[in-house]
Design a protein around this motif. Structure first.
Motif, PDB file in Angstrom:
ATOM      1  N   ALA A 113     -15.269 -20.544  17.237  1.00 57.61           N
ATOM      2  CA  ALA A 113     -14.636 -21.483  18.167  1.00 57.61           C
ATOM      3  C   ALA A 113     -14.219 -20.730  19.421  1.00 57.61           C
ATOM      4  O   ALA A 113     -14.205 -19.495  19.451  1.00 57.61           O
ATOM      5  CB  ALA A 113     -13.426 -22.160  17.510  1.00 57.61           C
ATOM      6  N   SER A 114     -13.854 -21.484  20.462  1.00 50.59           N
ATOM      7  CA  SER A 114     -13.388 -20.872  21.708  1.00 50.59           C
ATOM      8  C   SER A 114     -12.393 -21.801  22.387  1.00 50.59           C
ATOM      9  O   SER A 114     -12.356 -23.007  22.115  1.00 50.59           O
ATOM     10  CB  SER A 114     -14.558 -20.591  22.651  1.00 50.59           C
ATOM     11  OG  SER A 114     -15.107 -21.802  23.141  1.00 50.59           O
ATOM     12  N   SER A 115     -11.608 -21.211  23.297  1.00 55.85           N
ATOM     13  CA  SER A 115     -10.655 -22.008  24.066  1.00 55.85           C
ATOM     14  C   SER A 115     -10.170 -21.203  25.261  1.00 55.85           C
ATOM     15  O   SER A 115      -9.507 -20.161  25.104  1.00 55.85           O
ATOM     16  CB  SER A 115      -9.460 -22.421  23.192  1.00 55.85           C
ATOM     17  OG  SER A 115      -8.549 -23.209  23.933  1.00 55.85           O
ATOM     18  N   ASN A 116     -10.527 -21.641  26.471  1.00 55.23           N
ATOM     19  CA  ASN A 116     -10.007 -21.093  27.732  1.00 55.23           C
ATOM     20  C   ASN A 116     -10.028 -19.562  27.795  1.00 55.23           C
ATOM     21  O   ASN A 116      -9.033 -18.928  28.163  1.00 55.23           O
ATOM     22  CB  ASN A 116      -8.590 -21.615  27.977  1.00 55.23           C
ATOM     23  CG  ASN A 116      -8.572 -23.088  28.306  1.00 55.23           C
ATOM     24  OD1 ASN A 116      -9.421 -23.580  29.041  1.00 55.23           O
ATOM     25  ND2 ASN A 116      -7.619 -23.814  27.752  1.00 55.23           N
ATOM     26  N   GLY A 117     -11.150 -18.965  27.430  1.00 55.41           N
ATOM     27  CA  GLY A 117     -11.323 -17.528  27.550  1.00 55.41           C
ATOM     28  C   GLY A 117     -11.209 -16.763  26.254  1.00 55.41           C
ATOM     29  O   GLY A 117     -11.635 -15.610  26.174  1.00 55.41           O
ATOM     30  N   LEU A 118     -10.617 -17.351  25.222  1.00 55.28           N
ATOM     31  CA  LEU A 118     -10.480 -16.696  23.925  1.00 55.28           C
ATOM     32  C   LEU A 118     -11.562 -17.168  22.962  1.00 55.28           C
ATOM     33  O   LEU A 118     -11.974 -18.333  22.995  1.00 55.28           O
ATOM     34  CB  LEU A 118      -9.105 -16.979  23.320  1.00 55.28           C
ATOM     35  CG  LEU A 118      -7.886 -16.470  24.087  1.00 55.28           C
ATOM     36  CD1 LEU A 118      -6.612 -16.762  23.303  1.00 55.28           C
ATOM     37  CD2 LEU A 118      -7.991 -14.980  24.386  1.00 55.28           C
ATOM     38  N   LEU A 119     -12.012 -16.257  22.108  1.00 54.40           N
ATOM     39  CA  LEU A 119     -12.973 -16.576  21.056  1.00 54.40           C
ATOM     40  C   LEU A 119     -12.319 -16.398  19.698  1.00 54.40           C
ATOM     41  O   LEU A 119     -11.498 -15.492  19.509  1.00 54.40           O
ATOM     42  CB  LEU A 119     -14.197 -15.664  21.119  1.00 54.40           C
ATOM     43  CG  LEU A 119     -15.138 -15.748  22.320  1.00 54.40           C
ATOM     44  CD1 LEU A 119     -16.284 -14.761  22.132  1.00 54.40           C
ATOM     45  CD2 LEU A 119     -15.675 -17.152  22.522  1.00 54.40           C
ATOM     46  N   CYS A 120     -12.683 -17.253  18.754  1.00 58.78           N
ATOM     47  CA  CYS A 120     -12.339 -17.046  17.353  1.00 58.78           C
ATOM     48  C   CYS A 120     -13.614 -16.601  16.645  1.00 58.78           C
ATOM     49  O   CYS A 120     -14.610 -17.341  16.640  1.00 58.78           O
ATOM     50  CB  CYS A 120     -11.787 -18.314  16.713  1.00 58.78           C
ATOM     51  SG  CYS A 120     -11.597 -18.170  14.916  1.00 58.78           S
ATOM     52  N   TYR A 130     -10.584 -13.390  10.168  1.00 56.84           N
ATOM     53  CA  TYR A 130     -10.660 -14.016  11.487  1.00 56.84           C
ATOM     54  C   TYR A 130     -10.170 -13.029  12.548  1.00 56.84           C
ATOM     55  O   TYR A 130      -9.203 -12.282  12.338  1.00 56.84           O
ATOM     56  CB  TYR A 130      -9.784 -15.271  11.541  1.00 56.84           C
ATOM     57  CG  TYR A 130     -10.278 -16.414  10.684  1.00 56.84           C
ATOM     58  CD1 TYR A 130     -11.567 -16.929  10.844  1.00 56.84           C
ATOM     59  CD2 TYR A 130      -9.451 -17.004   9.737  1.00 56.84           C
ATOM     60  CE1 TYR A 130     -12.015 -17.984  10.068  1.00 56.84           C
ATOM     61  CE2 TYR A 130      -9.873 -18.064   8.963  1.00 56.84           C
ATOM     62  CZ  TYR A 130     -11.169 -18.542   9.124  1.00 56.84           C
ATOM     63  OH  TYR A 130     -11.610 -19.584   8.367  1.00 56.84           O
ATOM     64  N   TYR A 131     -10.837 -13.056  13.708  1.00 56.49           N
ATOM     65  CA  TYR A 131     -10.433 -12.256  14.855  1.00 56.49           C
ATOM     66  C   TYR A 131     -10.304 -13.175  16.073  1.00 56.49           C
ATOM     67  O   TYR A 131     -11.130 -14.077  16.264  1.00 56.49           O
ATOM     68  CB  TYR A 131     -11.463 -11.168  15.173  1.00 56.49           C
ATOM     69  CG  TYR A 131     -11.681 -10.169  14.068  1.00 56.49           C
ATOM     70  CD1 TYR A 131     -10.934  -8.992  14.009  1.00 56.49           C
ATOM     71  CD2 TYR A 131     -12.643 -10.391  13.091  1.00 56.49           C
ATOM     72  CE1 TYR A 131     -11.139  -8.063  12.997  1.00 56.49           C
ATOM     73  CE2 TYR A 131     -12.853  -9.470  12.068  1.00 56.49           C
ATOM     74  CZ  TYR A 131     -12.099  -8.314  12.026  1.00 56.49           C
ATOM     75  OH  TYR A 131     -12.303  -7.397  11.028  1.00 56.49           O
ATOM     76  N   ILE A 132      -9.284 -12.941  16.879  1.00 54.60           N
ATOM     77  CA  ILE A 132      -9.159 -13.595  18.175  1.00 54.60           C
ATOM     78  C   ILE A 132      -9.409 -12.518  19.230  1.00 54.60           C
ATOM     79  O   ILE A 132      -8.799 -11.447  19.180  1.00 54.60           O
ATOM     80  CB  ILE A 132      -7.761 -14.207  18.382  1.00 54.60           C
ATOM     81  CG1 ILE A 132      -7.452 -15.211  17.270  1.00 54.60           C
ATOM     82  CG2 ILE A 132      -7.677 -14.885  19.755  1.00 54.60           C
ATOM     83  CD1 ILE A 132      -8.380 -16.412  17.226  1.00 54.60           C
ATOM     84  N   CYS A 133     -10.308 -12.786  20.166  1.00 57.28           N
ATOM     85  CA  CYS A 133     -10.630 -11.757  21.151  1.00 57.28           C
ATOM     86  C   CYS A 133     -10.932 -12.385  22.513  1.00 57.28           C
ATOM     87  O   CYS A 133     -11.216 -13.585  22.608  1.00 57.28           O
ATOM     88  CB  CYS A 133     -11.828 -10.922  20.697  1.00 57.28           C
ATOM     89  SG  CYS A 133     -13.429 -11.784  20.768  1.00 57.28           S
ATOM     90  N   SER A 356     -26.226 -21.366  16.813  1.00 54.01           N
ATOM     91  CA  SER A 356     -25.113 -22.205  17.248  1.00 54.01           C
ATOM     92  C   SER A 356     -24.670 -21.797  18.641  1.00 54.01           C
ATOM     93  O   SER A 356     -24.844 -20.659  19.065  1.00 54.01           O
ATOM     94  CB  SER A 356     -23.940 -22.097  16.265  1.00 54.01           C
ATOM     95  OG  SER A 356     -23.496 -20.757  16.186  1.00 54.01           O
ATOM     96  N   ILE A 357     -24.072 -22.750  19.344  1.00 55.84           N
ATOM     97  CA  ILE A 357     -23.624 -22.570  20.722  1.00 55.84           C
ATOM     98  C   ILE A 357     -22.100 -22.707  20.788  1.00 55.84           C
ATOM     99  O   ILE A 357     -21.533 -23.652  20.231  1.00 55.84           O
ATOM    100  CB  ILE A 357     -24.279 -23.610  21.645  1.00 55.84           C
ATOM    101  CG1 ILE A 357     -25.765 -23.299  21.829  1.00 55.84           C
ATOM    102  CG2 ILE A 357     -23.575 -23.684  22.988  1.00 55.84           C
ATOM    103  CD1 ILE A 357     -26.040 -22.101  22.703  1.00 55.84           C
ATOM    104  N   VAL A 358     -21.437 -21.762  21.454  1.00 54.68           N
ATOM    105  CA  VAL A 358     -19.988 -21.828  21.663  1.00 54.68           C
ATOM    106  C   VAL A 358     -19.716 -21.584  23.144  1.00 54.68           C
ATOM    107  O   VAL A 358     -20.163 -20.566  23.699  1.00 54.68           O
ATOM    108  CB  VAL A 358     -19.235 -20.785  20.809  1.00 54.68           C
ATOM    109  CG1 VAL A 358     -17.746 -20.819  21.126  1.00 54.68           C
ATOM    110  CG2 VAL A 358     -19.468 -21.042  19.329  1.00 54.68           C
TER     111      VAL A 358
END
Length: 367
Positions: A113-120, A130-133, A356-358
């Motif tokens: 997943a992703s959100s405003n510059g961050l990736l999960c 899980y990593y957030i980067c 898959s596309i993120v």
């Protein structure tokens, strides 16, 4: 004669000084009010303009300001089980990441997943942590192990909404997972960076069908996932309540969920293009029989060349993403983007079907 020449010289010096002040003011305006609205890759190039700009761009305060100013989708991470992640840039001159394969993480990962510059991302080894980067800055954090088993392909949604009032990136990760204790039930586990821990919600939703991974969308404290039966599972984060919603003519992976103008939208291939509808009433399934209220309202129809063909996800011409100002689809082996603002269609890359596309926002946000 000498006096007139002296007056002329002073007049020229005065004009030169005024022009110099105008130039300095313009430079400061660009530095303080234009640079924060640019993507990260462009800003890295501007490090070489002058020392003043370099110090500005590299400061933590500027990184925070840029993360609250720039929100455009810059490209997409493409990944599959058999390959390392790669990056598809909408404009390679403006957008990019230094390590698209994410080798800076401690193990091979899948992007969830992703959100405003961050990736999960999720590790492929051990208990699949899980990593957030941020792929731009290569900063990352490993999350604690969840309390529940989320399955091999979890339905995750990452929520990060930058705020000028908060210099710390606060985010949530929400997973809807099949319950092991309640038949045909789905439970919800939430990680909060503020609390630094996972928590299983007391809500249990009963219903047949599985959720489609990477289909989740967050809009105004509500999360929506596509299900395998053409419905949409809705989870209210504030109330922690779940319900089912009728989809927008959804069939076998054809439609994609997104956000346009702050509203949930559903986009599907239709004719020679795509049709975009917005959620107008989420409660039609609770209204009396014969009600004229509609769940979805058509917003616009776009003709595309080449046109995406209706079909299953992963097939030729499949619709991959539609949110904000961007539509991404695949025709044969090529990826095409359409910008709703500029009405421009361009081929942005090529790839095989099994992947898959993120989406990614080229942000300097610090974790």
């Amino acid at each position: 004669m000498d006096r007139s020449m002296d007056r002329a010289r002073r007049a020229k010096e005065l004009v030169a000084n005024k022009n110099s002040m105008i130039y300095m003011d313009l430079k400061d305006i660009i530095k303080d009010h234009a640079l924060p609205f640019l993507p990260a890759k462009s800003l890295f190039r501007f490090n070489g303009v002058c020392k003043d700009w370099k110090l500005q761009i590299r400061s933590p305060f500027f990184a925070h300001k840029q993360s609250t100013s720039f929100f455009d989708v810059s490209g997409f991470f493409f990944s599959s089980i058999s390959t390392t992640p790669s990056f598809i840039s909408i404009d390679s001159k403006a957008y990019g990441v230094p390590d698209p394969s994410l080798k800076f993480l401690p193990e091979p990962v899948d992007i969830r997943a992703s959100s405003n510059g961050l990736l999960c991302c999720q590790g492929r080894e051990g208990y699949k942590a899980y990593y957030i980067c941020n792929p731009v800055t290569k900063q990352w954090k490993k999350l604690p192990k969840p309390n529940a088993d989320h399955g091999s392909n979890p339905a995750l949604v990452l929520i990060f909404e930058p705020s000028l009032l908060s210099f710390v990136a606060e985010y949530k990760l929400v997973c809807a997972f099949p319950s092991l204790d309640f038949e045909n039930g789905h439970e919800f586990e939430i990680f909060s960076s503020k609390e630094g821990s996972w928590r299983i919600s007391g809500e249990i939703f009963y219903g047949n069908g599985s959720l489609l991974p990477r289909s989740g969308v967050h809009v105004n404290d509500i999360i929506y996932w596509h299900s395998s039966h053409g419905r949409i599972l809705v989870f209210d984060l504030k109330m922690e309540r779940a319900q089912l919603l009728y989809g927008n003519d959804y069939y076998n992976g054809e439609a994609v969920l997104g956000v346009i103008d702050g509203k949930l939208c559903s986009t599907r291939a239709q004719g020679t293009g795509v049709s975009i509808s917005v959620l107008s009433n989420a409660y039609t399934n609770t209204m009396q029989m014969g009600s004229s209220a509609k769940t979805w309202e058509r917003k616009l129809t776009i003709n595309l060349t080449p046109a995406p063909q209706p079909g299953t996800a992963g097939s030729t011409g499949s619709l991959l993403f539609a949110s904000g100002n961007m539509v991404l689809y695949r025709y044969d082996t090529k990826f095409h983007s359409y910008n709703l603002r500029t009405k421009e269609t361009r081929c942005v890359g090529e790839g095989h079907y099994q992947g898959s596309i993120v989406p990614h926002v080229n942000s300097l946000v610090e974790i």
